[in-house]
Design a protein around this motif. Sequence first.
Motif, PDB file in Angstrom:
ATOM      1  N   THR B 170      11.969  16.937  10.322  1.00  0.00           N
ATOM      2  CA  THR B 170      12.877  16.427   9.296  1.00  0.00           C
ATOM      3  C   THR B 170      12.986  14.912   9.414  1.00  0.00           C
ATOM      4  N   SER B 173      15.539  10.974   4.012  1.00  0.00           N
ATOM      5  CA  SER B 173      15.011  10.272   2.835  1.00  0.00           C
ATOM      6  C   SER B 173      15.369   8.793   2.925  1.00  0.00           C
ATOM      7  N   SER B 174      14.590   7.968   2.230  1.00  0.00           N
ATOM      8  CA  SER B 174      14.904   6.542   2.191  1.00  0.00           C
ATOM      9  C   SER B 174      16.226   6.344   1.449  1.00  0.00           C
ATOM     10  N   GLY B 177      16.443   7.228  -2.039  1.00  0.00           N
ATOM     11  CA  GLY B 177      16.224   8.631  -2.399  1.00  0.00           C
ATOM     12  C   GLY B 177      14.782   9.117  -2.416  1.00  0.00           C
ATOM     13  N   ILE B 178      13.896   8.411  -1.732  1.00  0.00           N
ATOM     14  CA  ILE B 178      12.489   8.858  -1.709  1.00  0.00           C
ATOM     15  C   ILE B 178      12.246   9.684  -0.444  1.00  0.00           C
ATOM     16  N   HIS B 179      11.553  10.815  -0.623  1.00  0.00           N
ATOM     17  CA  HIS B 179      11.264  11.680   0.524  1.00  0.00           C
ATOM     18  C   HIS B 179      10.032  11.163   1.263  1.00  0.00           C
ATOM     19  N   TYR B 180      10.057  11.318   2.572  1.00  0.00           N
ATOM     20  CA  TYR B 180       8.909  10.907   3.386  1.00  0.00           C
ATOM     21  C   TYR B 180       7.677  11.739   3.001  1.00  0.00           C
ATOM     22  N   ALA B 270       9.512   2.469  -0.389  1.00  0.00           N
ATOM     23  CA  ALA B 270      10.175   3.136   0.734  1.00  0.00           C
ATOM     24  C   ALA B 270       9.494   2.771   2.041  1.00  0.00           C
ATOM     25  N   TRP B 272       9.753   3.654   6.497  1.00  0.00           N
ATOM     26  CA  TRP B 272      10.357   4.344   7.633  1.00  0.00           C
ATOM     27  C   TRP B 272       9.905   3.654   8.918  1.00  0.00           C
ATOM     28  N   PRO B 279      14.860   5.557   8.125  1.00  0.00           N
ATOM     29  CA  PRO B 279      14.761   4.865   6.826  1.00  0.00           C
ATOM     30  C   PRO B 279      15.167   3.401   6.958  1.00  0.00           C
ATOM     31  N   SER B 284      20.640   0.844  -0.387  1.00  0.00           N
ATOM     32  CA  SER B 284      19.465   0.950  -1.260  1.00  0.00           C
ATOM     33  C   SER B 284      19.009  -0.419  -1.769  1.00  0.00           C
TER      34      SER B 284
END
Lengths: 139, 311
Positions: B170, B173-174, B177-180, B270, B272, B279, B284
């Motif tokens: 897991t 998210s950034s 709202g962006i998923h890895y 985004a 990580w 993140p 944001s």
Amino acid sequence: MDLFNETAAISSVDSFPKIILKWKVLTSSINKKNATMSTLYGNDWAFNYSKQNQGSFYPVGARIALVTWLQQADKHWFGANIPGKIKTIEIIAFENKAGKRVETYLKYEGQPLIASKTDAAFNIKRINFILNQRIALRV
Amino acid sequence: MKNKKIFTRKWKIFFLVLIIGFISLQFIQPSTQNPKVTGDLDAPIAVKQILKRACYDCHSNETKIKWFDKVAPFSWLVSKDIIEGRKALNFSTWKDLPQKQQDGNLYTALNFIILKEMPLKQYLLLHKEAILNTEDIEILKKYVTSRTAIPIAKPEALTTKNVMPKSIHTVASSLNGIHYIQGYDRWQAISSTDRFDNGTMRVIYANAIAINAIKKEQINPWPEGTIFAKVLWKEIIDSSGNVSPGKFIHSEFMIKDSKKYATTDGWGWARWVGDELKPYGKTSAFVAECMDCHQPMKKNDFVFTMPISLN
């Protein structure tokens, strides 16, 4: 502003299969003194092995290729170098010969790229160098 | 004849109102002050001369406002440029910044000059002395390069293998709202970069949509659905000049969706950081950093990387 890096491409006159650039990246390296940069690619066998293992005892069926470019300054960012003309491509194939796992080394160089003749001592030296590259992968 | 007189009178009134309005405007002036210089950049005289001539009016507390800069409404624009300029880069509070950030700011500033984003075009119209010629740029290049030589690594750093962290199931998210995106390392690499300005090395990957666009040579703009992944490693250099990837720094992504990301130049940005893939940023608003840096590339759909040609 340029859109493509034409300089670093494998030319259509090169006697070399472009498929290598479709392989997965295992790591990259630079030589500041020679002003070269290299990317070590691997086929799926090699990539899957490297994702799971720290060593360099690639399984039979694995192939890895070290592509080395001369560096060129990045026109879009002073402070960066990017691949320029291709200098060499060195391939190591891990094969099964008479029940034994053997490593075969092949080198292409020049412009256009052509297979070059190398002796056993050189091959061993380069195989060791390539297998000692520090793998750089993440999840 | 009568009509002509009325017409002329109207024009006279119009100009009179205009002049009164213009004079009145001069009483509403922004207050552009020069706060105290607390830690000016130390640099060779040749470098300082260039920076003072071309940059200091907006990027220091030593702003020299000329008489025409004080004429409203232009004075309001000048004031805005100074406020924004100092916020982005201020040579008068330079020593408050850590060395790494100082070097990064200098390279960014220099690249903005080379890419003709700076000095601002409207500023150059009336400040010809701020134009930088090739010789000025060479002096700045030598100076910034001299600040960032990468030291040779200690022997233990050369022999330590990179340890890949155990699979992270897991990843948060950034903050926008962006998923890895896992599995980007199975994509094709389109280039690599040796960033001698900050001692990092990078590999840039592209998804299948982007690879097809490269083959078709249709990358300006990049097609919808394009994704780039850029992975950064710290450079480790040995005494022979061999550089290998050391510590993992971060993975970052650009995702093309003109509608979804209309307010951020059509790209989802985004990043990580570190082995724990944290993140990037505190809010944001981190996206503004990405966009600001990529602005000089607006003619290339905001993409710096020139993919190696596949044809």
